[in-house]
Design a protein around this motif. Structure first.
Motif, mmCIF file in Angstrom:
data_model
loop_
_atom_site.group_PDB
_atom_site.id
_atom_site.type_symbol
_atom_site.label_atom_id
_atom_site.label_comp_id
_atom_site.label_asym_id
_atom_site.label_seq_id
_atom_site.Cartn_x
_atom_site.Cartn_y
_atom_site.Cartn_z
ATOM 1 N N ASP A 170 0.823 -1.197 0.000
ATOM 2 C CA ASP A 170 0.000 0.000 0.000
ATOM 3 C C ASP A 170 0.869 1.264 0.000
ATOM 4 O O ASP A 170 0.615 2.214 -0.740
ATOM 5 N N ARG A 171 1.931 1.246 0.807
ATOM 6 C CA ARG A 171 2.832 2.414 0.883
ATOM 7 C C ARG A 171 3.484 2.671 -0.462
ATOM 8 O O ARG A 171 3.565 3.798 -0.938
ATOM 9 N N ARG A 172 3.951 1.589 -1.081
ATOM 10 C CA ARG A 172 4.607 1.728 -2.386
ATOM 11 C C ARG A 172 3.609 2.241 -3.438
ATOM 12 O O ARG A 172 3.925 3.125 -4.232
ATOM 13 N N ALA A 173 2.393 1.672 -3.400
ATOM 14 C CA ALA A 173 1.376 2.060 -4.394
ATOM 15 C C ALA A 173 1.061 3.548 -4.279
ATOM 16 O O ALA A 173 0.903 4.242 -5.285
ATOM 17 N N ARG A 174 0.988 4.043 -3.044
ATOM 18 C CA ARG A 174 0.620 5.451 -2.842
ATOM 19 C C ARG A 174 1.730 6.415 -3.258
ATOM 20 O O ARG A 174 1.497 7.606 -3.421
ATOM 21 N N ASN A 175 2.940 5.904 -3.438
ATOM 22 C CA ASN A 175 4.055 6.763 -3.846
ATOM 23 C C ASN A 175 4.367 6.690 -5.326
ATOM 24 O O ASN A 175 5.390 7.188 -5.770
ATOM 25 N N LEU A 176 3.534 6.017 -6.092
ATOM 26 C CA LEU A 176 3.831 5.840 -7.521
ATOM 27 C C LEU A 176 3.064 6.844 -8.369
ATOM 28 O O LEU A 176 1.826 6.881 -8.319
ATOM 29 N N ALA A 177 3.804 7.595 -9.168
ATOM 30 C CA ALA A 177 3.127 8.474 -10.118
ATOM 31 C C ALA A 177 2.472 7.550 -11.149
ATOM 32 O O ALA A 177 2.987 6.485 -11.452
ATOM 33 N N GLY A 178 1.332 7.956 -11.661
ATOM 34 C CA GLY A 178 0.688 7.117 -12.681
ATOM 35 C C GLY A 178 -0.218 6.062 -12.081
ATOM 36 O O GLY A 178 -0.780 5.241 -12.807
ATOM 37 N N LEU A 179 -0.352 6.052 -10.749
ATOM 38 C CA LEU A 179 -1.281 5.107 -10.124
ATOM 39 C C LEU A 179 -2.258 5.889 -9.255
ATOM 40 O O LEU A 179 -1.874 6.534 -8.269
ATOM 41 N N ARG A 180 -3.526 5.820 -9.620
ATOM 42 C CA ARG A 180 -4.568 6.467 -8.808
ATOM 43 C C ARG A 180 -5.260 5.380 -7.985
ATOM 44 O O ARG A 180 -5.571 4.305 -8.514
ATOM 45 N N ILE A 181 -5.474 5.651 -6.704
ATOM 46 C CA ILE A 181 -6.115 4.651 -5.845
ATOM 47 C C ILE A 181 -7.486 5.158 -5.422
ATOM 48 O O ILE A 181 -7.604 6.274 -4.906
ATOM 49 N N VAL A 182 -8.500 4.345 -5.666
ATOM 50 C CA VAL A 182 -9.859 4.700 -5.246
ATOM 51 C C VAL A 182 -10.336 3.614 -4.294
ATOM 52 O O VAL A 182 -10.421 2.446 -4.677
ATOM 53 N N GLU A 183 -10.606 4.020 -3.035
ATOM 54 C CA GLU A 183 -11.084 3.019 -2.076
ATOM 55 C C GLU A 183 -12.589 2.907 -2.197
ATOM 56 O O GLU A 183 -13.335 3.625 -1.552
ATOM 57 N N ASP A 184 -13.011 2.052 -3.088
ATOM 58 C CA ASP A 184 -14.448 1.890 -3.335
ATOM 59 C C ASP A 184 -14.681 0.500 -3.905
ATOM 60 O O ASP A 184 -13.730 -0.238 -4.199
ATOM 61 N N GLU A 185 -15.949 0.203 -4.086
ATOM 62 C CA GLU A 185 -16.317 -1.107 -4.631
ATOM 63 C C GLU A 185 -16.754 -0.930 -6.079
ATOM 64 O O GLU A 185 -17.416 0.063 -6.414
ATOM 65 N N VAL A 186 -16.411 -1.885 -6.888
ATOM 66 C CA VAL A 186 -16.877 -1.876 -8.271
ATOM 67 C C VAL A 186 -18.229 -2.570 -8.312
ATOM 68 O O VAL A 186 -18.395 -3.654 -7.743
ATOM 69 N N SER A 187 -19.217 -1.936 -8.967
ATOM 70 C CA SER A 187 -20.533 -2.586 -9.008
ATOM 71 C C SER A 187 -20.842 -3.176 -10.376
ATOM 72 O O SER A 187 -21.700 -4.037 -10.501
ATOM 73 N N MET A 188 -20.123 -2.728 -11.406
ATOM 74 C CA MET A 188 -20.397 -3.293 -12.735
ATOM 75 C C MET A 188 -19.171 -3.137 -13.644
ATOM 76 O O MET A 188 -18.509 -2.101 -13.614
ATOM 77 N N VAL A 189 -18.930 -4.173 -14.434
ATOM 78 C CA VAL A 189 -17.863 -4.118 -15.447
ATOM 79 C C VAL A 189 -18.507 -4.505 -16.770
ATOM 80 O O VAL A 189 -19.168 -5.542 -16.867
ATOM 81 N N THR A 190 -18.316 -3.654 -17.788
ATOM 82 C CA THR A 190 -18.902 -3.960 -19.092
ATOM 83 C C THR A 190 -17.839 -3.864 -20.174
ATOM 84 O O THR A 190 -17.419 -2.762 -20.545
ATOM 85 N N PRO A 191 -17.362 -5.009 -20.638
ATOM 86 C CA PRO A 191 -16.352 -4.971 -21.702
ATOM 87 C C PRO A 191 -17.002 -4.816 -23.073
ATOM 88 O O PRO A 191 -18.102 -5.308 -23.283
ATOM 89 N N ASP A 192 -16.333 -4.101 -23.966
ATOM 90 C CA ASP A 192 -16.785 -4.133 -25.362
ATOM 91 C C ASP A 192 -15.574 -4.162 -26.285
ATOM 92 O O ASP A 192 -14.455 -4.331 -25.825
ATOM 93 N N GLU A 193 -15.822 -3.991 -27.572
ATOM 94 C CA GLU A 193 -14.759 -4.125 -28.583
ATOM 95 C C GLU A 193 -13.527 -3.265 -28.302
ATOM 96 O O GLU A 193 -12.398 -3.722 -28.359
ATOM 97 N N ARG A 194 -13.773 -1.978 -27.956
ATOM 98 C CA ARG A 194 -12.668 -1.027 -27.875
ATOM 99 C C ARG A 194 -12.147 -0.771 -26.468
ATOM 100 O O ARG A 194 -11.017 -0.346 -26.283
#
Ligand SMILES: Cc1cc2nc3c(=O)[nH]c(=O)nc-3n(C[C@H](O)[C@H](O)[C@H](O)COP(=O)(O)OP(=O)(O)OC[C@H]3O[C@@H](n4cnc5c(N)ncnc54)[C@H](O)[C@@H]3O)c2cc1C
Length: 401
Positions: A116-140
C-alpha cells in the motif's frame, strides 16, 4: 498507434491487486486501482518463495517490509499419520540448491501495508477506495462503474477481486469449485525454543499441521483439520489451545503461547476455464484457489500479477492495445501450466493424506522415501518449487518492466 485511451483498471484490495497495479504503473501504464478493504483484519502469514521476494524487491516493496519477515532455510516433512506405511522424515535445505533461503514468511498485514505504501508513492497510479458494481467490456474498451457513481474506462481490466470475482462473471469466464471436508485453523504463536529458520510440516490423517518461522521466537501455524475438531479447538481459551498446539507439535518449539487473532478457513480448490477474456485478465484468487499446503496460493497470484504486468507494459511501449486479444491469449497461455500443475500437486498430496486406501498411503510413503534418498530428484523438486521453469516472468528474475 492507438488514439489516447486510458490504460488499466485493477479491481481488488488484496495483495494480488496491489502488486498488479504497482507493476503496471511502474512500467508506465496509467492505472487506477479500485479496491474495497477487507472487513476483518487478516491474521494469516504468507510464505513468499524466493521468486516472489525478488519480484517485490524489484518493485521497491520488499525494503519496506523485509524487517518483519523471517527466512525459511530448512523445510521438514514429518509423517505423523501413525499409519502402517509411514514415510521417513524428509528435509529440504536451501543451501543444497545454492540459496540462502527458500523464501521468507511474513504476516499479511505487514505485506499489504508495504504494498500500500509503495502504491501510494507511484506516479501514474490512482487509488480509489471503493467497490466496483459493474464491469462492461466491449470491442474497444471496458467500462467500470463504482459504488460512488463514477464510471471509468480502460483498455484492460485486471480482476483481482478474490474468489467471488465480479470481473470474472463480467468476462463470462467459468469457475470450477470443489470443497474439501477440511478447514485450516490459523494462529500466530510465541515459543520458548528457537525455530532455527526451519518450517516443519507434520502430516496427520486430517491434513498437514505446519509451523512456519516468524522473526524472533515466533511462528505461524496452519493446522488442517476436520471442521468439527477445528470448531472445538477454536472455542478453547488461549491457555488450552496453546497446550493442544504444543502437544500436536511434539514440543519441538517448547512452551507455546498463542497470540490474539485466530482464523478458520474452509479448504477449497477452484480454477477458471480461461485466465482472460473480453478485456479482463484474472489474477490471484479470482483465477485460482488452492488449499494452504506447500505455500503456493499467493506465490501463484504474484506470478499472475508479474505476467500481466509484463505483457501489458510491453504492448503499451509498442503502441498496441494492452487489453486486446493478443495480450489476453498470451496471458492465458503463460499462466495455464504453472497454475494447473500446482493445483494438481497440492490436490494429490492432500488426498493421499485423507485416503484410508493402503496402496495410496504406500505410494505416498514411497514417494517421500525416494525424495529423501535421491539427491537429484530432491534438488529438482526444490528448484521447481522455488522457481518453476514454466513461469519465470521478468520481475521474478529481478528485471524491471
Ligand atoms: C490459511 C491460509 C494460509 C495461506 N498461506 C499461504 C502461504 O503461506 N503462501 C502463499 O503463497 N499463499 C498462502 N495462502 C493463499 C493466500 O492467502 C491467497 O492466495 C491470497 O490471500 C489471495 O490474495 P488475493 O489478492 O488474490 O485475494 P484477496 O486477498 O481475497 O483480495 C480480494 C480483494 O478484492 C476486494 N474486492 C472484492 N470484490 C470487490 C469489488 N467488487 N470491488 C472492489 N474490490 C473488491 C476484496 O475486498 C479484497 O480486498 C494461504 C491461504 C490460507 C487460507
Amino acid at each position: 498507434m492507438l488514439d489516447k485511451k486510458p490504460g488499466a483498471i485493477v479491481v481488488g484490495g488484496g495483495p494480488a491487486a496491489l502488486t498488479a497495479a504497482i507493476a503496471l504503473a511502474a512500467g508506465g501504464v496509467d492505472t487506477v486501482l479500485v479496491g474495497k478493504r477487507p472487513a476483518a483484519q487478516d491474521n494469516r502469514t504468507t510464505a513468499l518463495l524466493a521468486g516472489s521476494v525478488t519480484a517485490l524487491t524489484t518493485l521497491g516493496v520488499w525494503d519496506l517490509c523485509a524487517a518483519q519477515a523471517a527466512p525459511l532455510r530448512l523445510m521438514r516433512i514429518v509423517d505423523d499419520t501413525g499409519r502402517l506405511w509411514r514415510a521417513p522424515e524428509v528435509k529440504f535445505d536451501a543451501l543444497e540448491i545454492g540459496l540462502e533461503a527458500f523464501g521468507h514468511n511474513i504476516e499479511n498485514r505487514h505485506l499489504v501495508a508495504a504494498l500500500d505504501r509503495r502504491a501510494r508513492n507511484l506516479a501514474g497510479l490512482r487509488i480509489v477506495e471503493d467497490e466496483v458494481s459493474m464491469v462492461t467490456p466491449d470491442e474497444r474498451s471496458a467500462s467500470v462503474v463504482l459504488r460512488n457513481g463514477e464510471t471509468l474506462e480502460a483498455q484492460l481490466v485486471v480482476g483481482a477481486d478474490g474468489r467471488r470475482s465480479l470481473c470474472r462473471d463480467a468476462a463470462g469466464i467459468a469457475f470450477d469449485q470443489h470443497d474439501y471436508p477440511q478447514v485450516a485453523l490459523t494462529v500466530c504463536l510465541k515459543h520458548a525454543r528457537s525455530h532455527h529458520d526451519t518450517s516443519t510440516e507434520f502430516h496427520t490423517p486430517s491434513g498437514p499441521f505446519t509451523l512456519v518461522p516468524l522473526p524472533g521466537n515466533r511462528s505461524s501455524l496452519v493446522w488442517v483439520l476436520d471442521p468439527t475438531d477445528a470448531d472445538d479447538l477454536a472455542a478453547l481459551d488461549d491457555h488450552s489451545l496453546s497446550d493442544e498446539i504444543e502437544r500436536a507439535a511434539h514440543s519441538i518449539l517448547g512452551k507455546i503461547e498463542v497470540e490474539a487473532g485466530r482464523g478458520v478457513f474452509p479448504l477449497t480448490r477452484a480454477s477458471v476455464k480461461r485466465f482472460a477474456a473480453n478485456r479482463v485478465a484474472l489474477v490471484g484468487e479470482a483465477a485460482h484457489v488452492i488449499p494452504p499446503i506447500g505455500a503456493q496460493g499467493l506465490n501463484l497470484g504474484l506470478r499472475d500479477a508479474a505476467t500481466i504486468g509484463e505483457l501489458a507494459v510491453t504492448a503499451h511501449r509498442t503502441g498496441r492495445d494492452i487489453g486486446g486479444i493478443n495480450v489476453l491469449v498470451a496471458y492465458d497461455k503463460m499462466r495455464r501450466a504453472d497454475v494447473g500443475s500446482r493445483t494438481v500437486a497440492v490436490d494429490l498430496l492432500n488426498r493421499s493424506l485423507l485416503s484410508d486406501f493402503l496402496p495410496v498411503q504406500g505410494a505416498r510413503g514411497l514417494g517421500l522415501y525416494a525424495i529423501d534418498r535421491i539427491g537429484p530428484l530432491r534438488r529438482m523438486l526444490m528448484r521447481e518449487g522455488v522457481a518453476p521453469r514454466a513461469a519465470q516472468p521478468k520481475l521474478m528474475r529481478g528485471e524491471t518492466l
